[in-house]
Design a protein around this motif. Sequence first.
Motif, PDB file in Angstrom:
ATOM      1  N   ASP A   1      -0.111   3.781  -5.412  1.00 26.91           N
ATOM      2  CA  ASP A   1      -1.324   2.957  -5.534  1.00 26.91           C
ATOM      3  C   ASP A   1      -0.915   1.494  -5.503  1.00 26.91           C
ATOM      4  N   MET A   2      -1.224   0.787  -4.412  1.00 28.03           N
ATOM      5  CA  MET A   2      -0.835  -0.603  -4.272  1.00 28.03           C
ATOM      6  C   MET A   2      -1.499  -1.497  -5.322  1.00 28.03           C
ATOM      7  N   ASP A   3      -2.525  -1.013  -5.970  1.00 30.91           N
ATOM      8  CA  ASP A   3      -3.149  -1.794  -7.041  1.00 30.91           C
ATOM      9  C   ASP A   3      -2.214  -1.955  -8.247  1.00 30.91           C
ATOM     10  N   ASP A   4      -1.146  -1.149  -8.288  1.00 31.48           N
ATOM     11  CA  ASP A   4      -0.179  -1.237  -9.393  1.00 31.48           C
ATOM     12  C   ASP A   4       0.889  -2.309  -9.162  1.00 31.48           C
ATOM     13  N   ILE A   5       0.813  -3.046  -8.076  1.00 33.58           N
ATOM     14  CA  ILE A   5       1.901  -3.935  -7.702  1.00 33.58           C
ATOM     15  C   ILE A   5       2.110  -5.054  -8.720  1.00 33.58           C
ATOM     16  N   LEU A   6       1.066  -5.490  -9.399  1.00 31.43           N
ATOM     17  CA  LEU A   6       1.245  -6.541 -10.405  1.00 31.43           C
ATOM     18  C   LEU A   6       2.035  -6.024 -11.607  1.00 31.43           C
ATOM     19  N   GLN A   7       1.809  -4.771 -11.995  1.00 32.95           N
ATOM     20  CA  GLN A   7       2.605  -4.181 -13.072  1.00 32.95           C
ATOM     21  C   GLN A   7       4.070  -4.061 -12.638  1.00 32.95           C
ATOM     22  N   LEU A   8       4.287  -3.658 -11.398  1.00 37.17           N
ATOM     23  CA  LEU A   8       5.645  -3.583 -10.862  1.00 37.17           C
ATOM     24  C   LEU A   8       6.308  -4.950 -10.909  1.00 37.17           C
ATOM     25  N   ARG A   9       5.576  -5.973 -10.513  1.00 35.63           N
ATOM     26  CA  ARG A   9       6.143  -7.324 -10.466  1.00 35.63           C
ATOM     27  C   ARG A   9       6.567  -7.786 -11.855  1.00 35.63           C
ATOM     28  N   ASP A  10       5.776  -7.444 -12.884  1.00 27.40           N
ATOM     29  CA  ASP A  10       6.137  -7.846 -14.247  1.00 27.40           C
ATOM     30  C   ASP A  10       7.481  -7.264 -14.668  1.00 27.40           C
ATOM     31  N   VAL A  11       7.713  -5.990 -14.337  1.00 26.68           N
ATOM     32  CA  VAL A  11       8.984  -5.355 -14.685  1.00 26.68           C
ATOM     33  C   VAL A  11      10.108  -5.906 -13.805  1.00 26.68           C
ATOM     34  N   ARG A  12       9.878  -5.966 -12.524  1.00 26.76           N
ATOM     35  CA  ARG A  12      10.913  -6.405 -11.583  1.00 26.76           C
ATOM     36  C   ARG A  12      11.396  -7.815 -11.891  1.00 26.76           C
ATOM     37  N   ASN A  13      10.491  -8.711 -12.281  1.00 23.59           N
ATOM     38  CA  ASN A  13      10.872 -10.107 -12.513  1.00 23.59           C
ATOM     39  C   ASN A  13      11.815 -10.276 -13.699  1.00 23.59           C
ATOM     40  N   ARG A  14      11.877  -9.271 -14.578  1.00 21.06           N
ATOM     41  CA  ARG A  14      12.837  -9.353 -15.687  1.00 21.06           C
ATOM     42  C   ARG A  14      14.240  -8.951 -15.258  1.00 21.06           C
ATOM     43  N   TYR A  15      14.355  -8.255 -14.147  1.00 26.24           N
ATOM     44  CA  TYR A  15      15.655  -7.833 -13.631  1.00 26.24           C
ATOM     45  C   TYR A  15      16.108  -8.681 -12.449  1.00 26.24           C
ATOM     46  N   VAL A  16      15.213  -8.938 -11.533  1.00 25.46           N
ATOM     47  CA  VAL A  16      15.543  -9.678 -10.308  1.00 25.46           C
ATOM     48  C   VAL A  16      15.129 -11.126 -10.519  1.00 25.46           C
ATOM     49  N   THR A  17      16.107 -11.963 -10.836  1.00 24.85           N
ATOM     50  CA  THR A  17      15.848 -13.373 -11.107  1.00 24.85           C
ATOM     51  C   THR A  17      16.492 -14.222 -10.024  1.00 24.85           C
ATOM     52  N   GLY A  18      16.122 -15.485  -9.988  1.00 23.14           N
ATOM     53  CA  GLY A  18      16.679 -16.358  -8.964  1.00 23.14           C
ATOM     54  C   GLY A  18      16.063 -16.066  -7.606  1.00 23.14           C
ATOM     55  N   THR A  19      16.804 -16.376  -6.542  1.00 19.68           N
ATOM     56  CA  THR A  19      16.321 -16.139  -5.186  1.00 19.68           C
ATOM     57  C   THR A  19      16.212 -14.638  -4.939  1.00 19.68           C
ATOM     58  N   PRO A  20      15.028 -14.154  -4.574  1.00 20.09           N
ATOM     59  CA  PRO A  20      14.859 -12.697  -4.433  1.00 20.09           C
ATOM     60  C   PRO A  20      15.529 -12.167  -3.172  1.00 20.09           C
ATOM     61  N   PRO A  21      15.894 -10.876  -3.179  1.00 20.85           N
ATOM     62  CA  PRO A  21      16.471 -10.249  -1.981  1.00 20.85           C
ATOM     63  C   PRO A  21      15.378  -9.935  -0.971  1.00 20.85           C
ATOM     64  N   ALA A  22      15.784  -9.494   0.202  1.00 17.38           N
ATOM     65  CA  ALA A  22      14.817  -8.960   1.162  1.00 17.38           C
ATOM     66  C   ALA A  22      14.189  -7.710   0.555  1.00 17.38           C
ATOM     67  N   SER A  23      12.908  -7.491   0.839  1.00 21.05           N
ATOM     68  CA  SER A  23      12.268  -6.323   0.234  1.00 21.05           C
ATOM     69  C   SER A  23      11.056  -5.886   1.036  1.00 21.05           C
ATOM     70  N   THR A  24      10.717  -4.627   0.864  1.00 25.62           N
ATOM     71  CA  THR A  24       9.523  -4.037   1.466  1.00 25.62           C
ATOM     72  C   THR A  24       8.858  -3.170   0.412  1.00 25.62           C
ATOM     73  N   THR A  25       7.541  -3.275   0.287  1.00 21.27           N
ATOM     74  CA  THR A  25       6.776  -2.411  -0.611  1.00 21.27           C
ATOM     75  C   THR A  25       5.679  -1.728   0.206  1.00 21.27           C
ATOM     76  N   VAL A  26       5.621  -0.408   0.126  1.00 18.88           N
ATOM     77  CA  VAL A  26       4.649   0.333   0.931  1.00 18.88           C
ATOM     78  C   VAL A  26       3.875   1.289   0.028  1.00 18.88           C
ATOM     79  N   GLU A  27       2.647   1.572   0.415  1.00 21.18           N
ATOM     80  CA  GLU A  27       1.841   2.569  -0.291  1.00 21.18           C
ATOM     81  C   GLU A  27       1.947   3.897   0.446  1.00 21.18           C
ATOM     82  N   VAL A  28       2.151   4.963  -0.319  1.00 20.19           N
ATOM     83  CA  VAL A  28       2.234   6.308   0.258  1.00 20.19           C
ATOM     84  C   VAL A  28       1.202   7.197  -0.426  1.00 20.19           C
ATOM     85  N   SER A  29       0.823   8.248   0.241  1.00 26.74           N
ATOM     86  CA  SER A  29      -0.216   9.127  -0.315  1.00 26.74           C
ATOM     87  C   SER A  29       0.290   9.918  -1.512  1.00 26.74           C
TER      88      SER A  29
END
Length: 385
Positions: A338-366
């Motif tokens: 559910d792509m609507d969860d991306i803000l929750q993901l970002r909150d967790v990710r930002n505590r681990y991935v700091t500084g200049t972010p890596p290349a990334s892809t986020t996709v929604e799957v059924s």
Amino acid sequence: MIAFLGQGRMGVPMARRLVEAGHKVTTWRRGTGVTAAEAVEGAELVISMLSDPAAVREVLTAALPGLRPGATVVEMSTIGPEAVREVRELLPASVALVDAPVLGSVGPAADGSLVVLAGGDVSGCREVLSVFGGVRETGPLGSGAAMKIAVMSAIVPAQVLVAETLAYGAAHGVDRDALLDVLAGTPLGQVAERLRTPAAETRYSLGLAAKDLELAAWEGASMATAARRRLQEARAAGLGERDLTAVAEHVGGAPAARAVPLNLSTIPATNGAYSHAVRVGDMLYVSGQAAFDEQGHVVAPGSLKDQAEHIFAVTTRILADQGATWQDVAFIRTYLTDMDDILQLRDVRNRYVTGTPPASTTVEVSKLFRPGLVMEMDLIVALPR
């Protein structure tokens, strides 16, 4: 009451010694179903014996809700003085901290002959620490961790040096046993004897030795830096779970495999159809990580936040095993149901991935491959040389 937060080969015999000494002990280790917070609840003394700084931060953070004011945490892992300062900042001011890493392996842990290098105020825990062996007070908080790293920066490179000596002798027709006999009469005699027959049982793993030198190889430490590189190569060749003495087989031996599957014992096992990660040279390819506990059950079915926390914690352990951090990640691919969860993901990710972010892809799957999973993540990592 004492709470013992431990894992690996050292944790079990150390906890057993506390029980045999008459202490009431609650224990925590991965896969038991008991949370760290539950294990430490009500404990006056909390002992942590874990594999690396990432594990210490993860477990003590999880234990925070259960720590009682006035408790003392004794951090006995090999994590270095910088990580000890981070732990001090993590803990509430009402909780005291002592750093007390040990010298010795599984045998001394079982018979109580370890050397405990204690930094900080040990007045409230000296008697308990003496159950493990001799206690040497080293000074203020962090000094025990610094002493341990200083000692390992001499002991581990010495074993690599003897392994290279044996490789040189083999390449020039020198009888191996004769060379070891000659070395026995030198200051390196005890080290040489350890490498005469690499230990069948792992007392001090090659992977942990590499981790210790990753902490010890400060800028200008040429010997520790060179030995660290040798051990990282051996770890990449699949010897990480072997005893450090296996370095003698690696140095001067057959070239490392081009692709080395890695399966860590400190995180939930795979289903056997894939490996946690594969190392190819200086690149690490991390398989899609999903939120499974030690029994293979889905963690917090349907909860993106809880599954993301679990996935990032497990992935941190995979990175740490190869001497890497999130700063070394080149690419992240995330699957969400559910792509609507991306803000929750970002909150967790930002505590681990700091500084200049890596290349990334986020996709929604059924859907993902097990009901209840809402996230999966894989990575490509450029490992530090």
